[in-house]
Write an enzyme that holds these catalytic residues in place. Structure first.
Site, PDB file in Angstrom:
ATOM      1  N   HIS A  17      -2.808  18.534 -10.407  1.00  0.00           N
ATOM      2  CA  HIS A  17      -3.265  19.704  -9.657  1.00  0.00           C
ATOM      3  C   HIS A  17      -2.056  20.515  -9.199  1.00  0.00           C
ATOM      4  CE1 HIS A  17      -2.081  17.628  -6.023  1.00  0.00           C
ATOM      5  NE2 HIS A  17      -2.931  16.627  -6.260  1.00  0.00           N
ATOM      6  N   HIS A  20       1.186  18.855  -7.856  1.00  0.00           N
ATOM      7  CA  HIS A  20       2.084  18.272  -8.867  1.00  0.00           C
ATOM      8  C   HIS A  20       2.902  19.369  -9.550  1.00  0.00           C
ATOM      9  CE1 HIS A  20      -1.379  15.303  -8.868  1.00  0.00           C
ATOM     10  NE2 HIS A  20      -0.364  14.538  -8.549  1.00  0.00           N
ATOM     11  N   CYS A 125      -4.770   0.702   3.231  1.00  0.00           N
ATOM     12  CA  CYS A 125      -5.537   1.809   2.639  1.00  0.00           C
ATOM     13  C   CYS A 125      -5.471   1.692   1.125  1.00  0.00           C
ATOM     14  CB  CYS A 125      -4.975   3.168   3.069  1.00  0.00           C
ATOM     15  SG  CYS A 125      -5.796   4.526   2.176  1.00  0.00           S
ATOM     16  N   CYS A 128      -3.972   4.958  -0.523  1.00  0.00           N
ATOM     17  CA  CYS A 128      -2.512   5.071  -0.406  1.00  0.00           C
ATOM     18  C   CYS A 128      -1.822   3.899  -1.080  1.00  0.00           C
ATOM     19  CB  CYS A 128      -2.051   5.034   1.045  1.00  0.00           C
ATOM     20  SG  CYS A 128      -2.519   6.407   2.080  1.00  0.00           S
ATOM     21  N   CYS A 143      -7.321   5.736   7.865  1.00  0.00           N
ATOM     22  CA  CYS A 143      -6.049   6.157   7.266  1.00  0.00           C
ATOM     23  C   CYS A 143      -5.698   7.560   7.773  1.00  0.00           C
ATOM     24  CB  CYS A 143      -6.184   6.170   5.742  1.00  0.00           C
ATOM     25  SG  CYS A 143      -4.780   6.986   4.941  1.00  0.00           S
ATOM     26  N   HIS A 146      -6.028   9.795   4.400  1.00  0.00           N
ATOM     27  CA  HIS A 146      -7.323   9.894   3.716  1.00  0.00           C
ATOM     28  C   HIS A 146      -8.520   9.850   4.654  1.00  0.00           C
ATOM     29  CE1 HIS A 146      -4.576   8.459   0.478  1.00  0.00           C
ATOM     30  NE2 HIS A 146      -5.205   9.432  -0.140  1.00  0.00           N
ATOM     31  N   LYS A 296      -6.384  23.157   4.260  1.00  0.00           N
ATOM     32  CA  LYS A 296      -6.128  22.244   3.144  1.00  0.00           C
ATOM     33  C   LYS A 296      -7.035  22.652   1.973  1.00  0.00           C
ATOM     34  CE  LYS A 296      -6.053  17.123   2.657  1.00  0.00           C
ATOM     35  NZ  LYS A 296      -5.683  16.983   1.331  1.00  0.00           N
ATOM     36  N   LYS A 299     -12.369  21.652  -2.851  1.00  0.00           N
ATOM     37  CA  LYS A 299     -13.391  22.303  -3.678  1.00  0.00           C
ATOM     38  C   LYS A 299     -14.505  22.862  -2.811  1.00  0.00           C
ATOM     39  CE  LYS A 299     -12.671  20.461  -8.251  1.00  0.00           C
ATOM     40  NZ  LYS A 299     -12.146  19.086  -8.267  1.00  0.00           N
TER      41      LYS A 299
END
Ligand SMILES: [Zn+2]
Length: 500
Positions: A17, A20, A125, A128, A143, A146, A296, A299
């Site tokens: 995504h 990266h 987690c 992670c 977490c 997450h 953040k 979708k």
């Protein structure tokens, strides 16, 4: 002086995504710039393929972990290619040679007496693949990254005796203030160390998707130790005929995101010390890309910028330029397709692209397509004085956004120079031919210097322009604004960044 730079390796439980892409692009800018100073650069990127998150994702899909890893590693490799990233090697942690070298290094850690077997009980987690210490756990045992509920784990593990590196890590941080950059991240890592280090799990007994522990093969190494070692192992087998570890280790820069700070700035140097290997010089921590609304990306919020949309509409230079220009490197930043379009149109097309086109066109129209061999105008030359040095100094500190800004100030200055000197007026006056030659020579030199300096950011456009100028040399040694230009022909140039 060799230079070795790495991205973090991408986890293959999902597809690539924008985050990266951002890390690959920004690291590439530094790598390309460094090659302009000295070709002895090694740039590594790749994929992290072991551990629970991959095993779990594969099980959910009903495939073997290796199959999922193969499919997603191919997508990451393709992403890197599409982004015009100049990596020298692409490591996969399922490479056989990587596993063998991981075993060698960690066997040394074991032989040096920094491991013991013990019962691990704590919060874990699975997303992670990280055991959380008390001050990292949110209310309800969730977490902090997450927000999912952590799992209470109880298992017999091999431990790495991190606690024994308390003093040496404090010393490292005291002696090397630039070990972690920027300063806010240095302080964060330092605070983690100062809170007191505890021993950490080195192996998992119930996991099988990983590198086996050589002295206890019923265990595999905890995925983070396997993953971190990629930076070292890759040099051992990237070139079939040469072991590059002597030449390039330790790494000059690891470029990482802020969510993996603790692993790279605390666990990693301690593990290297335990194996009697030198620690990296710098870990640079970049920020996160947020949706255009400043939230953040997700979708459900509909604020995700898909890199493919920018690539398809505006090309690879546009994506590279936009992300580096708009998000100060080291900080978080909001990005979206409207911002990408605006930067493309107002800066790449109207400023740099237009400067390039009109310079080439005027040389063709007013001087038969030859750059005049003439002295350059001191007024414009002075504006470029010291620019190469400024860029070098900023990029040494990984300040790629600030360096780009300095270069762009000169793009704008050169455009103003065209307006001020108005070569189309000079061309009408036979007595002004000397002045016309000086202006054309100065502009040709300005776009050459700018393109050399911009090539790490926008390699496609810069290469086209330098080809048209007949001056493909990218070395920074040749990037100073010359007193005098040599007469030479230019080639026709299609618009670098056409209107879309
Ligand atoms: Zn997590």
């Amino acid at each position: 002086m060799t230079f070795y730079i790495t991205t973090a390796i991408s986890y293959v439980n999902g597809a690539p995504h924008l985050g990266h892409a951002y890390e690959a692009i920004t690291t590439d800018v530094i790598a390309r710039h460094m090659r302009q100073r000295d070709p002895d650069v090694f740039f590594l990127t790749g994929t992290d393929e072991h551990g629970e998150p991959v095993a779990d994702a594969a099980r959910d899909l009903g495939v073997e972990p290796q199959q999922l890893a193969d499919e997603n590693a191919a997508r990451f490799r393709e992403m890197v290619r599409e982004l015009n990233v100049s990596n020298d090697f692409f490591i996969r942690t399922t490479d056989e040679e990587h596993g063998r070298l991981v075993q060698q290094v960690l066997q040394r850690v074991h032989d040096n007496g920094y491991t013991h077997k013990g019962l691990y009980e704590g919060w874990y987690c699975p997303r992670c693949a990280d055991f959380k210490v008390e001050n990292e756990i949110l209310d309800g045992n969730r977490c902090p990254i997450h927000f999912i509920e952590l799992i209470r784990e109880l298992e017999e593990n091999w431990f790495f005796e991190l606690s024994r590196f308390q003093d040496r890590l404090e010393q490292l941080f005291d002696d090397h203030r630039s070990f972690v950059m920027p300063l806010a991240r240095y302080n964060e890592a330092r605070a983690f160390i100062d809170s007191g280090l505890q021993d950490i799990s080195l192996s998992r007994a119930r996991m099988h998707w990983g590198v086996p522990v050589p002295w206890d093969p019923s265990h595999v190494f905890y995925v983070w130790f396997d993953a971190l070692l990629n930076y070292y192992t890759a040099l051992g087998y990237a070139r079939p005929d040469e072991d590059l570890r002597d030449r390039f280790w330790p790494a000059t820069f690891h470029i990482i995101g802020k969510d993996i700070l603790k692993f790279h700035t605390v666990f990693w140097p301690a593990m290297l010390m335990a194996a009697e290997l030198p620690v990296p010089e710098h870990v640079f921590v970049h920020g996160f890309l947020l949706g255009a609304d400043g939230r953040k990306m997700s979708k459900s919020l509909g604020n995700v910028l898909d890199p493919a949309d920018v690539l398809d509409s505006y090309g690879v230079d546009a994506l590279r330029y936009y992300l580096v220009r708009d998000v100060p490197f080291g900080s978080d930043g909001a990005v979206g397709i409207d911002g990408a379009r605006a930067r493309y149109e107002s800066e790449l097309a109207n400023e740099y692209g237009n400067l390039a086109s009109r310079t080439i066109a005027m040389i063709r129209r007013y001087n038969d397509g030859r750059i005049p061999g003439a002295d350059t105008d001191p007024e414009l030359r002075d504006e470029f004085e010291g620019l190469v040095g400024e860029v070098i100094e900023l990029i040494d500190a990984a300040e790629i956004t600030a360096a780009l800004d300095r270069i762009w100030q000169r793009v704008r200055r050169a455009n103003r120079y065209v307006e001020e000197r108005a070569p189309w007026q000079l061309a009408k006056d036979p007595k002004a031919h000397g002045e016309l030659h000086r202006v054309l020579a100065s502009l040709a030199e300005a776009v050459r210097v700018l393109s050399v300096l911009l090539s790490p950011y926008v390699p496609e456009g810069a290469a086209k322009l330098l080809d048209a100028l007949g001056s493909p040399d990218l070395s920074l040694a040749g990037a100073e604004f010359a007193q005098r230009t040599l007469a030479r022909p230019v080639a026709e140039l299609a618009p670098l960044y056409p209107k879309r």
